[in-house]
Design an enzyme around this catalytic site. Structure first.
Site, PDB file in Angstrom:
ATOM      1  N   LYS A  97     -22.170  21.183 -33.449  1.00  9.59           N
ATOM      2  CA  LYS A  97     -22.879  20.692 -32.271  1.00  9.59           C
ATOM      3  C   LYS A  97     -22.039  19.639 -31.550  1.00  9.59           C
ATOM      4  O   LYS A  97     -21.831  19.714 -30.339  1.00  9.59           O
ATOM      5  CB  LYS A  97     -24.221  20.104 -32.720  1.00  9.59           C
ATOM      6  CG  LYS A  97     -25.258  20.013 -31.641  1.00  9.59           C
ATOM      7  CD  LYS A  97     -26.555  19.417 -32.185  1.00  9.59           C
ATOM      8  CE  LYS A  97     -27.358  20.415 -33.005  1.00  9.59           C
ATOM      9  NZ  LYS A  97     -28.447  19.788 -33.763  1.00  9.59           N
ATOM     10  N   ARG A 167     -29.363  13.621 -33.464  1.00 11.95           N
ATOM     11  CA  ARG A 167     -29.307  15.038 -33.837  1.00 11.95           C
ATOM     12  C   ARG A 167     -28.329  15.288 -34.966  1.00 11.95           C
ATOM     13  O   ARG A 167     -27.203  14.806 -34.946  1.00 11.95           O
ATOM     14  CB  ARG A 167     -28.864  15.881 -32.635  1.00 11.95           C
ATOM     15  CG  ARG A 167     -29.489  15.475 -31.331  1.00 11.95           C
ATOM     16  CD  ARG A 167     -28.880  16.209 -30.158  1.00 11.95           C
ATOM     17  NE  ARG A 167     -29.163  17.638 -30.191  1.00 11.95           N
ATOM     18  CZ  ARG A 167     -28.633  18.509 -29.343  1.00 11.95           C
ATOM     19  NH1 ARG A 167     -27.753  18.097 -28.432  1.00 11.95           N
ATOM     20  NH2 ARG A 167     -28.949  19.781 -29.419  1.00 11.95           N
ATOM     21  N   GLY A 176     -32.390  24.508 -38.129  1.00 11.30           N
ATOM     22  CA  GLY A 176     -33.653  23.958 -38.601  1.00 11.30           C
ATOM     23  C   GLY A 176     -33.611  23.322 -39.979  1.00 11.30           C
ATOM     24  O   GLY A 176     -34.632  22.888 -40.493  1.00 11.30           O
ATOM     25  N   MET A 178     -31.885  20.588 -41.018  1.00 10.20           N
ATOM     26  CA  MET A 178     -31.857  19.135 -41.042  1.00 10.20           C
ATOM     27  C   MET A 178     -32.666  18.604 -39.864  1.00 10.20           C
ATOM     28  O   MET A 178     -33.254  19.354 -39.123  1.00 10.20           O
ATOM     29  CB  MET A 178     -30.419  18.650 -41.028  1.00 10.20           C
ATOM     30  CG  MET A 178     -29.730  18.971 -42.349  1.00 10.20           C
ATOM     31  SD  MET A 178     -28.003  18.581 -42.317  1.00 10.20           S
ATOM     32  CE  MET A 178     -27.435  19.593 -41.008  1.00 10.20           C
ATOM     33  N   ARG A 422     -23.143  27.360 -28.980  1.00  8.90           N
ATOM     34  CA  ARG A 422     -22.456  27.774 -30.215  1.00  8.90           C
ATOM     35  C   ARG A 422     -22.359  29.287 -30.196  1.00  8.90           C
ATOM     36  O   ARG A 422     -23.077  29.940 -29.438  1.00  8.90           O
ATOM     37  CB  ARG A 422     -23.249  27.311 -31.437  1.00  8.90           C
ATOM     38  CG  ARG A 422     -24.619  27.939 -31.503  1.00  8.90           C
ATOM     39  CD  ARG A 422     -25.444  27.428 -32.661  1.00  8.90           C
ATOM     40  NE  ARG A 422     -26.856  27.651 -32.377  1.00  8.90           N
ATOM     41  CZ  ARG A 422     -27.850  27.016 -32.969  1.00  8.90           C
ATOM     42  NH1 ARG A 422     -27.613  26.105 -33.869  1.00  8.90           N
ATOM     43  NH2 ARG A 422     -29.085  27.298 -32.666  1.00  8.90           N
ATOM     44  N   HIS A 538     -38.212  30.827 -35.930  1.00 10.49           N
ATOM     45  CA  HIS A 538     -37.443  30.694 -37.167  1.00 10.49           C
ATOM     46  C   HIS A 538     -37.273  32.045 -37.862  1.00 10.49           C
ATOM     47  O   HIS A 538     -36.166  32.442 -38.223  1.00 10.49           O
ATOM     48  CB  HIS A 538     -38.153  29.699 -38.090  1.00 10.49           C
ATOM     49  CG  HIS A 538     -37.447  29.498 -39.394  1.00 10.49           C
ATOM     50  ND1 HIS A 538     -37.800  30.168 -40.544  1.00 10.49           N
ATOM     51  CD2 HIS A 538     -36.385  28.735 -39.705  1.00 10.49           C
ATOM     52  CE1 HIS A 538     -36.991  29.793 -41.511  1.00 10.49           C
ATOM     53  NE2 HIS A 538     -36.118  28.931 -41.035  1.00 10.49           N
ATOM     54  N   SER A 847      -4.542  57.558 -59.824  1.00  5.99           N
ATOM     55  CA  SER A 847      -5.731  57.028 -59.165  1.00  5.99           C
ATOM     56  C   SER A 847      -6.309  55.972 -60.102  1.00  5.99           C
ATOM     57  O   SER A 847      -6.629  56.266 -61.252  1.00  5.99           O
ATOM     58  CB  SER A 847      -6.732  58.146 -58.920  1.00  5.99           C
ATOM     59  OG  SER A 847      -7.898  57.599 -58.348  1.00  5.99           O
ATOM     60  N   CYS A 914     -10.204  54.746 -57.083  1.00  5.74           N
ATOM     61  CA  CYS A 914     -11.477  55.434 -56.903  1.00  5.74           C
ATOM     62  C   CYS A 914     -12.629  54.732 -57.598  1.00  5.74           C
ATOM     63  O   CYS A 914     -13.699  55.283 -57.746  1.00  5.74           O
ATOM     64  CB  CYS A 914     -11.366  56.877 -57.390  1.00  5.74           C
ATOM     65  SG  CYS A 914     -11.028  57.014 -59.142  1.00  5.74           S
ATOM     66  N   TYR A 934      -4.228  54.936 -50.670  1.00  5.10           N
ATOM     67  CA  TYR A 934      -5.605  55.146 -50.228  1.00  5.10           C
ATOM     68  C   TYR A 934      -6.610  54.454 -51.146  1.00  5.10           C
ATOM     69  O   TYR A 934      -6.300  54.102 -52.275  1.00  5.10           O
ATOM     70  CB  TYR A 934      -5.925  56.646 -50.133  1.00  5.10           C
ATOM     71  CG  TYR A 934      -6.019  57.366 -51.461  1.00  5.10           C
ATOM     72  CD1 TYR A 934      -7.218  57.414 -52.171  1.00  5.10           C
ATOM     73  CD2 TYR A 934      -4.911  58.020 -52.000  1.00  5.10           C
ATOM     74  CE1 TYR A 934      -7.305  58.075 -53.384  1.00  5.10           C
ATOM     75  CE2 TYR A 934      -4.991  58.683 -53.213  1.00  5.10           C
ATOM     76  CZ  TYR A 934      -6.193  58.704 -53.911  1.00  5.10           C
ATOM     77  OH  TYR A 934      -6.269  59.335 -55.108  1.00  5.10           O
TER      78      TYR A 934
HETATM   79  P1  ADP Z   1     -31.548  21.893 -34.022  1.00  4.41           P
HETATM   80  O1  ADP Z   1     -30.204  21.796 -34.633  1.00  4.41           O
HETATM   81  O2  ADP Z   1     -32.643  22.025 -35.005  1.00  4.41           O
HETATM   82  O3  ADP Z   1     -31.580  22.882 -32.901  1.00  4.41           O
HETATM   83  P2  ADP Z   1     -31.256  19.879 -32.042  1.00  4.41           P
HETATM   84  O4  ADP Z   1     -30.526  18.649 -32.376  1.00  4.41           O
HETATM   85  O5  ADP Z   1     -30.483  20.880 -31.300  1.00  4.41           O
HETATM   86  O6  ADP Z   1     -31.842  20.468 -33.376  1.00  4.41           O
HETATM   87  O7  ADP Z   1     -32.528  19.420 -31.229  1.00  4.41           O
HETATM   88  C1  ADP Z   1     -33.817  19.963 -31.267  1.00  4.41           C
HETATM   89  C2  ADP Z   1     -34.304  20.214 -29.854  1.00  4.41           C
HETATM   90  O8  ADP Z   1     -34.293  19.015 -29.098  1.00  4.41           O
HETATM   91  C3  ADP Z   1     -33.422  21.175 -29.109  1.00  4.41           C
HETATM   92  O9  ADP Z   1     -34.227  22.031 -28.345  1.00  4.41           O
HETATM   93  C4  ADP Z   1     -32.599  20.306 -28.226  1.00  4.41           C
HETATM   94  O10 ADP Z   1     -32.209  20.953 -27.058  1.00  4.41           O
HETATM   95  C5  ADP Z   1     -33.554  19.167 -27.927  1.00  4.41           C
HETATM   96  N1  ADP Z   1     -32.792  17.950 -27.651  1.00  4.41           N
HETATM   97  C6  ADP Z   1     -31.914  17.352 -28.463  1.00  4.41           C
HETATM   98  N2  ADP Z   1     -31.359  16.279 -27.890  1.00  4.41           N
HETATM   99  C7  ADP Z   1     -31.901  16.192 -26.659  1.00  4.41           C
HETATM  100  C8  ADP Z   1     -31.708  15.308 -25.567  1.00  4.41           C
HETATM  101  N3  ADP Z   1     -30.845  14.313 -25.634  1.00  4.41           N
HETATM  102  N4  ADP Z   1     -32.432  15.522 -24.466  1.00  4.41           N
HETATM  103  C9  ADP Z   1     -33.314  16.540 -24.391  1.00  4.41           C
HETATM  104  N5  ADP Z   1     -33.535  17.404 -25.376  1.00  4.41           N
HETATM  105  C10 ADP Z   1     -32.836  17.248 -26.510  1.00  4.41           C
HETATM  106 MG    MG Z   2     -30.297  23.024 -31.468  1.00  2.00          MG
END
Ligand code: ADP
Ligand code: MG
Ligand code: MG
Length: 966
Positions: A97, A167, A176, A178, A422, A538, A847, A914, A934
């Protein structure tokens, strides 16, 4: 937030510690760091780089090398206003990220400014008993000051408050797993300043979200406490959705949330934004070690040492009212790979709402529409200008990253902000299509396209689909979230699913919605069915990643977890009942539906063509019947590498003759039994030769220990006695005499040919006669006779002479025939590998039978290893089961040595393998490297082997050209 719902248990200890450490640090005033003129110099540099026309790349390279130099000391990496300390290649240090936020920033994409605390700090933090090093704190405050300056806002300022998100983000994507905290910096004062920026509704909506997330993530307060309160207020206000709550109602909610915090923690909610900051950073670093994150890493083979980074980023608001929204999108369809921009969004909401499925998200455009969004407006329709901007950005990102991206965005008052990008998770079908189309679009090369597909994942494409010609009872429909059909017993919990799967059952996991705690159970299941959640829920995301079938958001389900039943319309389905789901159509069916293997078209065929041009290793198949041979040819087999003759012996009507042959007490009655078998075998071979017209077919002479064929039941024994004209007692006596203590090392393979030459003679005759016959029909036959289980060169010499004699006889009987089968051997006994130079004198080909070679080379019984081998893998004594991937350091060396020694006496010796390893991509790479001609594998593994062989060839060529360059 559904993905986090029942997560109360998950990090009791971790966040308690984080809480303490947070308290300890607040007392000290953090050092004021010297102000830097970083922003100014950066701006100057950027200007300069813009001026020098071709200098852009050079500047990037410069920035990159500078970043690399300082990376070793730097622990906090700033990004904002077109400049960033990091870049995309720094995922190890910044997490995926953080690295991509930096990269997006520096290529001019609008990203809210912020900074990343590196993964190295995560390790430090956890080593020091959950404490942030003082210098890191100082760096954090410096970076925060930079953000304040850029935004013209101040952290903790009651009038113009800066709010941030905290984040998590590690090197590998762990969706999801962490924690994230939004709206940090809010307190009773700053909330008023925030209200000035829009209105009360927005400010208190943000505050209540913050208290809840902070309470959940940092203070360990059960999520439900807050949810109940929210539901009560919605009821009292007579509204259905959170977004409909008034400012006054939200104010009440905030007040009671603050009470909940005090009630549970016996302390007031932390009002000092800096306390909040250290608390949240600590909690995110600790969340690396929470249970579900640990379980996820186990399953996905992610090392515990990697750690997570923490991103602190200026908040942008999708919940500020009109012209505000938040969404997620894929630059191409993650299910099919189609080149359609595909996404969902919610008006007036914050990021986590989209994934949580609390409101049905709207499609961003027409091509993103699915059944249950039929009447909803699109982003393209509602905010055409922003949509256009989003399109421009996604195209830019795809070009820049040269891959399909999964993006998060937020629209604040008509202004678009990117929050994440990503490489998107995708189904294998999508991966193949995307790779092929990107190569055609010249975004990537064909070689890159071939390297991008995980060979093992091709298995998914060969997954079954529902046979539509058969009756099936569709009882409900949900979203087609991850393709493929799955058939199994219903389980209503991850634990149940795991247990049933351990007992050997196929399982469909049925949940109202899934959460990260369920992943082990999801992994154990064939398919996943949920009542709630959209295409990016999820369940949907995880299932696609795992290659499991998934039907999501099937509203007709009513699950009663307590009673272990679910109601779908009039149907009551219990735990353990049979169910079928079709993740390609969203259908849910009663019972076990019939499934079929799909046709493989378009992109797959194209990709396979490319692999064939790139690889040097030939791919053959193991096939015992014409039907198998035909399937294998469809998958691209270039011959049969192993045709086992004994499978034919088990067919009804034959086994009796086989038993007569084995139990005959003299060669006369043995020959009369063999005479019965000859035409049958000949017929089998004719069928196979026809199916493999033009391609080589290696036929192995009788191999298994005889006891595998012997009669067991009284009835069978009587039948054999009758056929042989002897007594039951006689037969029983003979059976006893054939008993072996160690049959796998006993009277088997070529040893049978030595003691009963008539058997091998019959088989060689059947092969040669069949070849002669089909040749007269115009079929091109290339028979190869393979003698198994040779351990000494003299065995092979003797049996080769025998076979040549029979071949000569047959040729004499059918004048004009050009058929001349080659004769080779299996190398599967360690002694044979060691004496391969001697053995090669009598063999046209080798073989490698790597199953037996592993069994004997490793002293590891294939039939008994199950009771201890899994623990060896769990304890890390071995990396993988050596029957799955060849043990390169041990058994593999026997293969390597036999290749060298064999070719030393016969340079033109043809070499293949084989064993099961022929269909394992990792092993295929090894076999390519040691120079085999092969590999041969089961029909359904052929595409994997072709791809793996091409990948091996590409990396060998790369290595060679690197060495040349040196
Ligand atoms: P995950 O890795 O679980 O996706 P994120 O860190 O990406 O967690 O954040 C969870 C949600 O919060 C995401 O939808 C992200 O876009 C939103 N978010 C994170 N940081 C900000 C921010 N600075 N402003 C607005 N939305 C945010
Ligand atoms: Mg995210
Ligand atoms: Mg064998």
């Amino acid at each position: 937030m559904s993905a986090r719902k029942s997560a109360a248990v998950r990090k009791k200890k971790a966040s308690a510690v984080a809480r303490k450490s947070a308290k300890r640090v607040v007392k000290k005033t953090p050092k004021k760091a010297a102000k830097t003129s970083k922003t100014a110099t950066k701006k100057a540099k950027r200007k300069a780089s813009r001026k020098a026309a071709p200098g852009k790349n050079r500047f990037n390279a410069l920035a990159r090398s500078r970043a690399r130099e300082t990376a070793t000391q730097r622990r906090v990496f700033f990004f904002g206003d077109g400049q960033a300390d990091g870049h995309a290649d720094m995922k190890e240090l910044l997490g995926g990220k953080g690295a991509n936020l930096a990269e997006m920033t520096s290529i001019g994409i609008p990203v809210p400014p912020g900074f990343t605390i590196s993964t190295e700090v995560c390790a430090e933090f956890n080593q020091r008993g959950q404490k942030l090093p003082v210098e890191v704190k100082a760096d954090v405050l410096t970076a925060l000051a930079n953000v304040e300056r850029l935004m013209d806002l101040r952290f903790g300022d009651p009038d113009k408050p800066l709010l941030v998100s905290i984040r998590s983000g590690s090197r590998a994507s762990m969706p999801g797993m962490m924690d994230t905290v939004l709206n940090l910096g809010l307190n009773d004062e700053t909330v008023r300043g925030l209200a000035l920026m829009a209105d009360d509704r927005f400010a208190f909506d943000s505050y209540r979200r913050f208290i809840q997330m902070y309470g959940d993530v940092v203070l360990d307060i059960p999520h439900d406490r807050f949810e109940h309160r929210l539901d009560a207020e919605k009821e009292a206000s007579r509204v259905r959705l959170d977004s409909e709550l008034s400012g006054r109602a939200l104010r009440r909610i905030v007040a009671s949330y603050l009470e909940i915090v005090e009630e549970v923690t016996h302390e007031p909610f932390p009002q000092n934004p800096r306390d909040q900051l250290w608390g949240a950073i600590g909690a995110v670093f600790s969340s690396w070690k929470n249970q579900r994150a640990v379980a996820y890493r186990r399953i996905n083979g992610i090392p515990d040492e990697w750690g997570t980074a923490v991103n602190v980023q200026t908040m942008v608001f999708g919940n500020m009212g009109d012209g505000c929204a938040t969404g997620v999108a894929f630059t191409r369809d993650p299910a099919t790979g189609e080149r359609n921009f595909y996404g969902e969004y919610l008006n007036n909401a914050q990021g986590e709402d989209v994934v949580a499925g609390i409101r049905t998200p709207q499609p961003i455009n027409e091509s993103s529409r699915v059944a249950d969004t039929r009447d909803l407006p699109t982003l393209e329709g509602e905010m055409p200008k922003v949509y256009k901007e989003l399109v421009r950005i996604y195209k830019r990102l795809e070009k820049h990253y040269r891959d399909m991206q999964d993006i998060e965005f937020t629209i604040q008052k008509g202004r678009l902000w990117m929050l994440q990008t990503r490489s998107g998770k995708r189904t294998t079908a999508a991966a193949v299509r995307i790779a092929v189309e990107m190569a055609r679009e010249r975004l990537i090369t064909r070689e890159e396209a071939v390297l991008r597909i995980d060979a093992n994942s091709l298995d998914q494409l060969l997954h079954p689909t529902i046979d539509r010609s058969q009756e099936r009872e569709v009882i409900a429909r949900g979203l087609p979230a991850s393709p493929g059909a799955a058939v199994g017993e219903v389980a209503f919990s991850a634990e149940q699913a795991e247990q049933r799967a351990k007992g050997g059952a196929k399982v469909i996991l049925v949940r109202t919605e899934t959460s990260p705690e369920d992943i082990v159970g999801m992994h154990a299941s064939e398919g996943i069915l949920t009542a709630k959640g959209g295409m990016t829920s999820h369940a949907a995301v995880v299932a696609r990643g795992m290659g499991k079938s998934c039907v999501a958001g099937c509203g007709a389900l009513a699950i009663d977890y307590e009673r272990g039943v679910m109601q779908i319309g009039e149907h009551l389905i219990r735990e353990g009942d049979p169910l079928t789901i079709d993740g390609s159509t969203g259908e849910v069916m009663l019972g076990f539906a019939t499934t079929v293997i799909p046709e493989l078209g378009g992109a797959f065929t194209e990709l396979m063509k490319w692999t064939d041009r790139l690889r040097t290793l030939e791919v053959r198949t193991n096939a015992d019947t014409p039907q198998d041979a035909i399937v294998a040819r469809r998958f691209g087999a270039e011959g049969i590498g192993l045709c086992r003759t004994e499978h034919m012996f088990f067919e009804p009507g034959r086994i009796l003759a086989v038993r007569e042959m084995i139990l005959a007490s003299d060669s006369h009655s043995r020959e009369s039994a063999l005479a019965k078998l000859l035409p049958m075998q000949r017929g089998d071979f004719e069928g196979i030769f026809r199916a493999m017209d033009g391609l080589p077919v290696t036929i192995r002479l009788l191999d298994p220990p005889l006891h595998e064929f012997l009669p067991q039941s009284d009835e069978d024994i009587r039948a054999v006695a009758e056929a042989l004209g002897t007594s039951i007692g006689d037969v029983r006596h003979k059976l006893e005499s054939l008993h072996e203590f160690n049959p796998m090392l006993g009277h088997r393979g070529c040893r049978l040919g030595i003691t009963y030459p008539e058997i091998y003679a019959m088989q060689v005759r059947a092969i040669t006669e069949a070849a002669c016959r089909v040749a007269t029909e115009g079929v091109k036959v290339k028979p190869e006779i393979m003698i198994p289980f040779v351990s000494h060169a003299r065995e092979l010499a003797k049996l080769r002479a025998l076979a040549e004699e029979v071949i000569a006889d047959v040729r004499r009987e059918s004048p004009g025939s050009r058929i001349r089968p080659t004769i080779g051997t299996m190398i599967e006994v360690p002694r044979a590998a060691l004496t391969a130079d001697e053995i090669a004198r009598h063999a046209d080909f080798f073989s490698f039978g790597t199953n037996d070679l592993t069994q004997m080379g490793y002293a590891l019984s294939r039939d008994d290893a199950g009771s201890f081998l899994p623990q060896y893998v769990d304890d890390g004594l071995i990396d993988v089961d050596p029957f799955v991937s060849i043990d390169e350091d041990g058994v593999g060396q026997l293969v390597r040595l036999a290749v060298e020694r064999g070719r030393s006496t016969r340079p033109d010796l043809k070499l293949g393998i084989c064993g099961e390893h022929g269909g394992d991509p990792v092993s295929v790479r090894f076999f390519a490297e040691i120079g085999l001609d092969y590999v041969s594998c089961s029909p359904y593994r052929i595409p994997l082997a072709r791809l793996a062989a091409a990948q091996a060839a590409i990396s060998m060529r790369k290595k060679a050209s690197l060495e040349d360059a040196e």
